[in-house]
Structures are given as structure tokens and as C-alpha cells.
Design a protein around this motif. Structure first.
Motif, PDB file in Angstrom:
ATOM      1  N   THR A  10      20.471  76.179 191.580  1.00 49.17           N
ATOM      2  CA  THR A  10      20.085  77.552 191.918  1.00 49.17           C
ATOM      3  C   THR A  10      21.307  78.441 192.057  1.00 49.17           C
ATOM      4  O   THR A  10      21.355  79.555 191.510  1.00 49.17           O
ATOM      5  CB  THR A  10      19.271  77.562 193.224  1.00 49.17           C
ATOM      6  N   PHE A  11      22.304  77.969 192.766  1.00 47.71           N
ATOM      7  CA  PHE A  11      23.514  78.769 192.946  1.00 47.71           C
ATOM      8  C   PHE A  11      24.294  78.890 191.639  1.00 47.71           C
ATOM      9  O   PHE A  11      24.928  79.922 191.386  1.00 47.71           O
ATOM     10  CB  PHE A  11      24.383  78.166 194.045  1.00 47.71           C
ATOM     11  N   LEU A  12      24.248  77.855 190.804  1.00 53.18           N
ATOM     12  CA  LEU A  12      24.915  77.938 189.504  1.00 53.18           C
ATOM     13  C   LEU A  12      24.282  79.027 188.643  1.00 53.18           C
ATOM     14  O   LEU A  12      24.992  79.857 188.044  1.00 53.18           O
ATOM     15  CB  LEU A  12      24.831  76.589 188.787  1.00 53.18           C
ATOM     16  N   VAL A  13      22.964  79.045 188.574  1.00 59.54           N
ATOM     17  CA  VAL A  13      22.276  80.066 187.784  1.00 59.54           C
ATOM     18  C   VAL A  13      22.570  81.457 188.339  1.00 59.54           C
ATOM     19  O   VAL A  13      22.819  82.408 187.585  1.00 59.54           O
ATOM     20  CB  VAL A  13      20.761  79.794 187.760  1.00 59.54           C
ATOM     21  N   SER A  14      22.565  81.578 189.654  1.00 56.42           N
ATOM     22  CA  SER A  14      22.880  82.870 190.263  1.00 56.42           C
ATOM     23  C   SER A  14      24.292  83.308 189.892  1.00 56.42           C
ATOM     24  O   SER A  14      24.530  84.479 189.557  1.00 56.42           O
ATOM     25  CB  SER A  14      22.735  82.785 191.785  1.00 56.42           C
ATOM     26  N   GLY A  15      25.232  82.373 189.929  1.00 56.29           N
ATOM     27  CA  GLY A  15      26.604  82.705 189.562  1.00 56.29           C
ATOM     28  C   GLY A  15      26.725  83.138 188.114  1.00 56.29           C
ATOM     29  O   GLY A  15      27.417  84.118 187.797  1.00 56.29           O
ATOM     30  N   LEU A  16      26.047  82.426 187.216  1.00 58.30           N
ATOM     31  CA  LEU A  16      26.105  82.785 185.796  1.00 58.30           C
ATOM     32  C   LEU A  16      25.490  84.161 185.550  1.00 58.30           C
ATOM     33  O   LEU A  16      26.008  84.951 184.746  1.00 58.30           O
ATOM     34  CB  LEU A  16      25.382  81.724 184.968  1.00 58.30           C
ATOM     35  N   MET A  17      24.404  84.463 186.243  1.00 56.54           N
ATOM     36  CA  MET A  17      23.788  85.778 186.065  1.00 56.54           C
ATOM     37  C   MET A  17      24.676  86.884 186.631  1.00 56.54           C
ATOM     38  O   MET A  17      24.722  87.996 186.087  1.00 56.54           O
ATOM     39  CB  MET A  17      22.409  85.810 186.716  1.00 56.54           C
ATOM     40  N   HIS A  18      25.399  86.592 187.686  1.00 58.13           N
ATOM     41  CA  HIS A  18      26.347  87.585 188.195  1.00 58.13           C
ATOM     42  C   HIS A  18      27.504  87.790 187.217  1.00 58.13           C
ATOM     43  O   HIS A  18      28.047  88.899 187.117  1.00 58.13           O
ATOM     44  CB  HIS A  18      26.870  87.164 189.570  1.00 58.13           C
ATOM     45  N   GLU A  19      27.878  86.735 186.504  1.00 61.42           N
ATOM     46  CA  GLU A  19      28.901  86.904 185.463  1.00 61.42           C
ATOM     47  C   GLU A  19      28.390  87.847 184.369  1.00 61.42           C
ATOM     48  O   GLU A  19      29.143  88.689 183.856  1.00 61.42           O
ATOM     49  CB  GLU A  19      29.259  85.544 184.849  1.00 61.42           C
ATOM     50  N   VAL A  20      27.118  87.698 184.018  1.00 63.23           N
ATOM     51  CA  VAL A  20      26.527  88.588 183.008  1.00 63.23           C
ATOM     52  C   VAL A  20      26.523  90.029 183.511  1.00 63.23           C
ATOM     53  O   VAL A  20      26.864  90.967 182.773  1.00 63.23           O
ATOM     54  CB  VAL A  20      25.097  88.128 182.658  1.00 63.23           C
ATOM     55  N   GLN A  46      35.120  83.476 188.275  1.00 63.62           N
ATOM     56  CA  GLN A  46      35.258  83.597 189.730  1.00 63.62           C
ATOM     57  C   GLN A  46      33.907  83.762 190.420  1.00 63.62           C
ATOM     58  O   GLN A  46      33.682  83.205 191.499  1.00 63.62           O
ATOM     59  CB  GLN A  46      36.168  84.776 190.069  1.00 63.62           C
ATOM     60  N   LEU A  47      33.016  84.519 189.800  1.00 65.05           N
ATOM     61  CA  LEU A  47      31.700  84.715 190.413  1.00 65.05           C
ATOM     62  C   LEU A  47      30.907  83.416 190.432  1.00 65.05           C
ATOM     63  O   LEU A  47      30.243  83.090 191.422  1.00 65.05           O
ATOM     64  CB  LEU A  47      30.936  85.802 189.656  1.00 65.05           C
ATOM     65  N   THR A  48      30.986  82.661 189.345  1.00 60.17           N
ATOM     66  CA  THR A  48      30.316  81.358 189.322  1.00 60.17           C
ATOM     67  C   THR A  48      30.916  80.433 190.366  1.00 60.17           C
ATOM     68  O   THR A  48      30.192  79.708 191.062  1.00 60.17           O
ATOM     69  CB  THR A  48      30.434  80.729 187.927  1.00 60.17           C
ATOM     70  N   ALA A  49      32.244  80.460 190.491  1.00 62.61           N
ATOM     71  CA  ALA A  49      32.903  79.631 191.500  1.00 62.61           C
ATOM     72  C   ALA A  49      32.463  80.030 192.905  1.00 62.61           C
ATOM     73  O   ALA A  49      32.259  79.163 193.773  1.00 62.61           O
ATOM     74  CB  ALA A  49      34.420  79.757 191.357  1.00 62.61           C
ATOM     75  N   PHE A  87      29.566  81.275 193.863  1.00 62.97           N
ATOM     76  CA  PHE A  87      28.218  80.798 194.168  1.00 62.97           C
ATOM     77  C   PHE A  87      28.155  79.275 194.221  1.00 62.97           C
ATOM     78  O   PHE A  87      27.407  78.713 195.031  1.00 62.97           O
ATOM     79  CB  PHE A  87      27.222  81.363 193.156  1.00 62.97           C
ATOM     80  N   LEU A  88      28.926  78.589 193.388  1.00 60.68           N
ATOM     81  CA  LEU A  88      28.953  77.132 193.482  1.00 60.68           C
ATOM     82  C   LEU A  88      29.553  76.686 194.811  1.00 60.68           C
ATOM     83  O   LEU A  88      29.095  75.701 195.409  1.00 60.68           O
ATOM     84  CB  LEU A  88      29.748  76.549 192.314  1.00 60.68           C
ATOM     85  N   LEU A  89      30.576  77.392 195.268  1.00 61.90           N
ATOM     86  CA  LEU A  89      31.164  77.073 196.568  1.00 61.90           C
ATOM     87  C   LEU A  89      30.130  77.232 197.676  1.00 61.90           C
ATOM     88  O   LEU A  89      30.018  76.386 198.574  1.00 61.90           O
ATOM     89  CB  LEU A  89      32.370  77.976 196.822  1.00 61.90           C
ATOM     90  N   HIS A  90      29.352  78.293 197.602  1.00 58.29           N
ATOM     91  CA  HIS A  90      28.332  78.504 198.630  1.00 58.29           C
ATOM     92  C   HIS A  90      27.189  77.499 198.483  1.00 58.29           C
ATOM     93  O   HIS A  90      26.622  77.060 199.498  1.00 58.29           O
ATOM     94  CB  HIS A  90      27.814  79.938 198.560  1.00 58.29           C
ATOM     95  N   VAL A 132      26.106  75.045 201.426  1.00 56.00           N
ATOM     96  CA  VAL A 132      24.744  74.930 201.948  1.00 56.00           C
ATOM     97  C   VAL A 132      24.314  73.464 201.974  1.00 56.00           C
ATOM     98  O   VAL A 132      23.708  72.994 202.952  1.00 56.00           O
ATOM     99  CB  VAL A 132      23.770  75.775 201.101  1.00 56.00           C
ATOM    100  N   CYS A 133      24.627  72.728 200.907  1.00 51.81           N
ATOM    101  CA  CYS A 133      24.291  71.298 200.878  1.00 51.81           C
ATOM    102  C   CYS A 133      25.008  70.549 201.998  1.00 51.81           C
ATOM    103  O   CYS A 133      24.414  69.685 202.669  1.00 51.81           O
ATOM    104  CB  CYS A 133      24.663  70.704 199.520  1.00 51.81           C
TER     105      CYS A 133
END
Length: 326
Positions: free
Chosen positions: A217-227, A240-243, A245-248, A252-253
């Protein structure tokens, strides 16, 4: 088309969504709504801020809503009347079963005036940004964006109420989050959560487990923010944006795992947990989120546009006062 994008983009999006509503009601083997995604219109918008809003509303949320529509999952329902369907398809809003009470609406109006005042004050501060630390400037941009979104979305809700629709608030006091799960799941950008949960989290969790669902979920969110960042800046993604969201997502996990492993130690009082969450979100945003959007001179365009908008509003207000004889 760029000079008329404020009109043409909403019209094109509305036509595309009405087409999606039409084909969603047709039986197979007729084309489905997702076969014709909304046009990638943000590139036609001449302004930095306009492209950002259009990309967020249409490229990010709008297309995901259509993907969910093809599988018969919310938040879109082809049984809705045309205006509510277009409203919920093109804007980051979710219909409520009943309209909110008038007191809540009055409170939103008062808060909207406060947010406008904060934005006006920040625009004045931005004139001396060259004398400030870059991270301090990025932090002020973050406050400005939050105020802008939390002003814009209640305005859309007011428009929805005028059209007879009740709309769910999209932010729920994120500055009071007690944990990262609380921040991302229940307080920040709730429309994105409502779209990502059925589109990404639920199917991935069913096959690979909850942690994989969270990370996906966070990966997809990051990729969409890159777009979205590319739509705004026309610069190739930096990752950086993907990183961010992946960090967050990983955080969370980790937070969930620690809560299960040591429940007696991880239930922090709000007076402790909230500052830690705010510090982590702000710190990582200054490091990874804001530089791709506002770095390398992009912030100057952002400030110039909003200064011009503010000047136009002041001129319009002065003209109205003159016409009223005040």
C-alpha cells in the motif's frame, strides 16, 4: 488549451466520468469503466499548483476509483445520479449517508478563515525565505499545504451540501495522532486510505499477509506521488517520495509488531506519543518528501503563483467593495 485549462480540465474529467458511469451499467461483453481511464489532463494546466491539484484529484484518486468501479467495489456507484457520481469521481470526497449538522458546517467555515489567515501570513514570510534554513522553509511549506488542503476540501464539502450531498471530512486532526497507524489510517487523507485499502491492501494481505499488504500500500502511494511530482515539476522522479512512503510503511509494520510483542510498553500516553509521531512525520518529510516538490527553485514558482492569486483576490474584493459603495 493551456489558457482555458481551468474550464477544460473539469469538463473533460466530467465527460470521462459520465462515460464511465454509463459503461459501468452495461452488461458484458460491453466495455467496462476501467477500459477508458480519465484523460491524463494535468499536463495541459499551465500553473504549478493547478497541475498538482489536477494530478492528485484525477491521476491519483480518480483512476483508482475507476479501477475499483470495474470490480464492483466502492466508493463509486453507477446507481448514483450523474452530479453526485461526477462529484465523487473527480474530487477527493466520499458521500455520507446523511448530511452533517449545521454546527459542524459553521465550525468548518470559522476554521477556513483561520487557515486563510495562516496562508496569507506564510506568503509574507516566504519573501525572506533566503535568510532561513532550507528545512525551516520546507516545514513552512508543509504547514501551507496542510492549510490549503484543509481549506479546499471543506469548500468542496460546502459545495456538496449545497447540492444536497453530505461529504466525509478528509482530515481528522492529524496533529493529534497517537501513532503512525493512527496518522495514516484514521487522520490523514482519508480518501486515499479508502481507495488504497480495497485496491491494494486487502488483496495483497489475502495472499501474502498483513505486513506485505501494508508495504504494498505504501509502495503504491509512493509511486503515485512520484507521478504527481512529475506532473507538477516535469522532472524525472528521484525516488525520494517512494522512499518516504516505504520508510513509513516499514515503520507502521514495526509499530504493529512491537505493539503485539510488548503491549505494556508500547501504549504510550498521548502527551508522549503525539509529539513523537509529529517529529517523525515532519523529520522524514523534510528529508525525503519536500525536496522533490520544492527544491531547485520550484518553490519560487509556487510562491509567485500564490502571490498572484492573492493579489487577484484582493483586487476583486476591492472592486466588490467599490461597487457596494463601501
Amino acid at each position: 488549451m493551456a489558457h482555458h485549462s481551468v474550464v477544460t480540465i473539469p469538463l473533460a474529467a466530467a465527460v470521462a466520468m459520465l462515460y464511465a458511469r454509463l459503461v459501468a451499467t452495461l452488461p458484458p461483453p460491453c466495455p467496462r469503466a476501467g477500459d477508458r481511464p480519465p484523460p491524463h489532463t494535468p499536463f495541459t494546466a499551465p500553473l504549478y499548483s493547478t497541475r498538482g491539484i489536477a494530478a492528485f484529484f484525477l491521476v491519483w484518486l480518480g483512476e483508482f476509483k475507476l479501477l475499483l468501479l470495474t470490480s464492483g467495489r466502492g466508493p463509486l456507484d453507477p446507481a448514483l445520479r450523474p452530479i453526485p457520481f461526477v462529484f465523487t469521481a473527480t474530487l477527493p470526497v466520499k458521500l455520507l449517508p446523511q448530511s452533517p449538522d449545521a454546527a459542524a458546517g459553521a465550525e468548518n467555515v470559522a476554521l477556513s478563515f483561520l487557515r486563510v489567515a495562516i496562508m496569507v501570513a506564510l506568503l509574507q514570510v516566504f519573501h525572506v525565505k533566503d535568510q532561513m534554513h532550507p528545512y525551516a522553509v520546507f516545514a513552512l511549506y508543509g504547514i501551507y499545504i496542510y492549510c490549503f488542503l484543509d481549506f479546499l476540501l471543506p469548500c468542496l464539502a460546502a459545495l456538496g451540501r449545497a447540492l444536497g450531498m453530505g461529504l466525509e471530512p478528509q482530515f481528522h486532526k492529524p496533529y493529534r495522532s497517537a501513532s503512525l497507524q493512527d496518522f495514516w489510517g484514521r487522520r490523514w487523507n482519508l480518501m486515499a486510505s479508502a481507495v488504497l485499502r480495497p485496491a491494494v491492501y486487502v488483496p495483497v494481505r489475502a495472499g501474502l499477509g498483513a505486513p506485505a499488504g501494508v508495504l504494498a500500500t505504501f509502495l503504491v502511494s509512493g509511486l503515485m506521488h512520484e507521478v504527481i511530482a512529475y506532473d507538477i515539476t516535469f522532472r524525472l522522479p528521484t525516488g525520494q517520495l517512494t522512499a518516504f512512503f516505504l520508510l513509513h510503511g516499514a515503520s507502521v509494520c514495526t509499530e504493529k509488531w512491537c505493539a503485539r510483542r510488548w503491549p505494556e510498553y508500547t501504549r504510550l500516553p498521548r502527551v508522549v506519543g503525539t509529539p513523537l509521531v509529529v517529529l517523525f512525520v515532519v523529520g522524514t518529510a523534510l528529508w525525503l518528501f519536500f525536496p522533490p516538490l520544492f527544491g531547485d527553485g520550484m518553490d519560487d514558482r509556487f510562491i509567485a503563483e500564490f502571490n498572484a492569486l492573492l493579489a487577484s483576490l484582493v483586487d476583486a474584493g476591492g472592486t466588490l467593495l467599490q461597487l457596494a459603495g463601501i
